[in-house]
Design an enzyme around this catalytic site. Structure first.
Site, mmCIF file in Angstrom:
data_model
loop_
_atom_site.group_PDB
_atom_site.id
_atom_site.type_symbol
_atom_site.label_atom_id
_atom_site.label_comp_id
_atom_site.label_asym_id
_atom_site.label_seq_id
_atom_site.Cartn_x
_atom_site.Cartn_y
_atom_site.Cartn_z
ATOM 1 N N SER A 69 0.623 -1.138 -0.197
ATOM 2 C CA SER A 69 0.186 -0.217 0.153
ATOM 3 C C SER A 69 1.077 1.036 -0.040
ATOM 4 C CB SER A 69 -0.542 0.156 1.406
ATOM 5 O OG SER A 69 -0.407 0.055 2.317
ATOM 6 N N LYS A 70 -0.211 2.503 0.089
ATOM 7 C CA LYS A 70 0.779 3.711 -0.283
ATOM 8 C C LYS A 70 1.801 3.467 1.131
ATOM 9 C CE LYS A 70 -0.855 6.945 -3.220
ATOM 10 N NZ LYS A 70 -2.162 6.427 -3.484
ATOM 11 N N ARG A 71 1.763 2.741 2.000
ATOM 12 C CA ARG A 71 2.683 3.200 3.521
ATOM 13 C C ARG A 71 3.266 2.470 3.438
ATOM 14 N NH1 ARG A 71 2.126 -0.388 6.521
ATOM 15 N NH2 ARG A 71 -0.507 -0.874 6.576
#
Ligand code: GLU
Ligand code: ZN
Length: 485
Positions: free
Chosen positions: A256-258
């Site tokens: 994910s972006k994280r």
């Protein structure tokens, strides 16, 4: 090669392409190039709400930037176009009509509320959700009634009882019991196609022989095969499937972006080299058999085999990508490094591009090539060479305000001013003798103060080379300025 291999990369650009998409594109490309086949680039843009022209253009640019050139697709065209699904809507309509005529599909008049009520009943009864087949065999009277009510039907594919089995090149034999593959919508009431219809029709019409794509699409395969059947394909004509393993984040959660799944455009802005991204992504789920980790595009093409793709998830590791990027930067020729560096310096406003500036950049690059991990670090590293009024970073400024630093700088000034030859040897010689040998200081203390004075930061390229490039006049005046802080 007995058959003409045709592979496609078919993103739906609802945002910038990210690590997962590009890993798929890279494997598709490598497989096509390895086998001497064709690489087709198709844009799945039927979801006009979410796919924008800008994202489409950026997807095209990203593939180009990475060097994943395609044989058929946007901009280059080809015999099986158009390659934008939004330009093929009439084709999907034609096939949906054929399926209705043959009985492979039927009109479903259920309203959203009725479908929701059905799902609710299924939840209550704890059975698998899915369309139960209400409209499979509607009487003509009922159809008339629905029409009179003004209901607009969707086109739904009929799934027979049974099982779809196929051999996935990575996962082996895979079976789906149709109990869990209910009749599905091919076309909405407004005539727009759903993914399953468009993807399957296009893969057949574009004569795709191999589908390498993410594992998240595995469960859509039995529906696609149902479309092939309805189109009259016999199993020997189905494309071969290979579902690539998921890419997990460093924390073992799905990317994910994280944890790293940021767009490839972001990596480009940070100064990752396309060859480093491709090298790193190639290793996400594939390896050439040994521990080899430094892979050029050419080697990837030579070595890539689908059988060497792992079935277990790959783990994204930013540190490793950085290491590979650093290696690739070090491997650049001086000319190539200059070409890659200049846009970063210009975009950051460090240089405008005058010949004198470029000459200085040319001289400065060798002293930082070993030290950087990303091209994006270059502006901050070389800025001190191009500013007229040096602004010392706040935290660095604090470090040279004490008495000892003042003494160091005064002494440095005394020995630098008389130098008639200004190069890193003479600078180093003078400073070492005066500050280390005579004053007895530790190099970190001695040179740290001079570094901050000359470059404005306690982190800089090698000091003596930096001062040589900066020139005597500027170096001296900066040391003076620091003394009077
Ligand atoms: N357009 C689909 C997506 O971006 C992929 C299509 C496919 O590879 O089958 O998720
Ligand atoms: Zn229905």
């Amino acid at each position: 090669m007995a058959e003409n291999i045709r592979v496609r990369f078919a993103p739906s650009p609802t945002g910038d392409l990210h690590v997962g998409n590009i890993r798929t594109a890279l494997f598709d490309w490598a497989f096509a190039r390895h086998t001497g086949g064709k690489f087709i680039f198709r844009i799945e843009d039927t979801d006009k709400e979410r796919v924008t022209d800008e994202y489409i253009q950026r997807a095209i640019d990203t593939l180009k930037w990475l060097g994943l050139n395609w044989d058929e697709g946007p901009e280059v065209g080809g015999p099986n176009g158009p390659y934008l699904q939004s330009e093929r809507l009439h084709i999907y309509k034609e096939w949906a009509d054929k399926f209705l005529a043959s009985g492979a599909a039927y009109h479903c008049y259920c309203s959203a509320e009725e479908l929701e009520a059905e799902r609710e009943r299924q939840r209550q009864a704890n059975v698998a959700p899915g369309y139960g087949g209400t409209c499979r065999n509607l009487s003509n009277d009922l159809i008339e009634k629905y029409k009179n009510e003004g209901r607009k039907p969707v086109v739904r594919m009929r799934m027979d009882d049974g099982v779809t089995t196929f051999v996935d090149e990575i996962r082996g034999e895979v079976s789906f019991d149709h109990k869990f593959v209910p009749d599905f919508v091919l076309m909405r009431a407004d005539g727009s196609p759903l993914y399953t219809l468009a993807v399957a029709v296009d893969d057949v019409l574009m004569k795709v022989t191999h589908i390498l794509r993410g594992e998240d699409l595995l469960s859509s395969t039995p529906r696609q095969i149902q479309v092939y059947k309805a189109m009259g394909l016999t199993p020997d004509k189905y494309p071969t499937f290979a579902h690539l393993p998921f890419v997990m984040g460093q924390d073992n959660a799905k990317l994910s972006k994280r944890n790293g799944e940021v767009s490839i455009a972001w990596y480009r802005e940070q100064g990752y080299l396309p060859e480093a991204i491709c090298n790193y992504l190639a290793l996400l789920g594939w390896s050439p058999g040994d521990d080899k980790e430094d892979i050029s595009m050419q080697e990837l093409v030579e070595l890539f085999e689908v059988k060497d793709v792992h079935s277990s998830p790959a783990r994204f590791d930013m540190k490793k990508l950085e290491a590979i990027n650093g290696d690739k930067i070090r491997a650049l020729s001086p000319e190539e490094f200059l070409i890659r560096a200049l846009p970063f310096l210009k975009d950051a406003g460090v240089i405008k591009g005058a010949d004198a500036e470029i000459n200085l950049v040319k001289k400065a690059l060798p002293i930082i090539q070993e030290r950087i991990v990303k091209l994006g670090e270059i502006p901050a590293m070389l800025k001190f060479l191009f500013v007229h009024e040096l602004v010392i970073e706040a935290d660095s400024k604090e470090k040279i305000k004490d008495d000892q630093s003042k003494q160091v700088l005064k002494r440095a000034l005394e020995v630098l001013e008389p130098l008639s030859v200004w190069n890193h040897d003479s600078i180093e010689g003078a400073l070492r003798t005066a500050l280390i040998d005579e004053m007895g200081l530790k190099p970190r203390i001695a040179f740290g103060a001079v570094r901050i004075a000359a470059t404005g930061s306690h982190i800089s390229p090698p000091l003596f080379e930096s001062m040589e490039l900066l020139g005597k006049e500027a170096s001296i005046s900066r040391v003076k300025a620091a003394i009077s802080l």
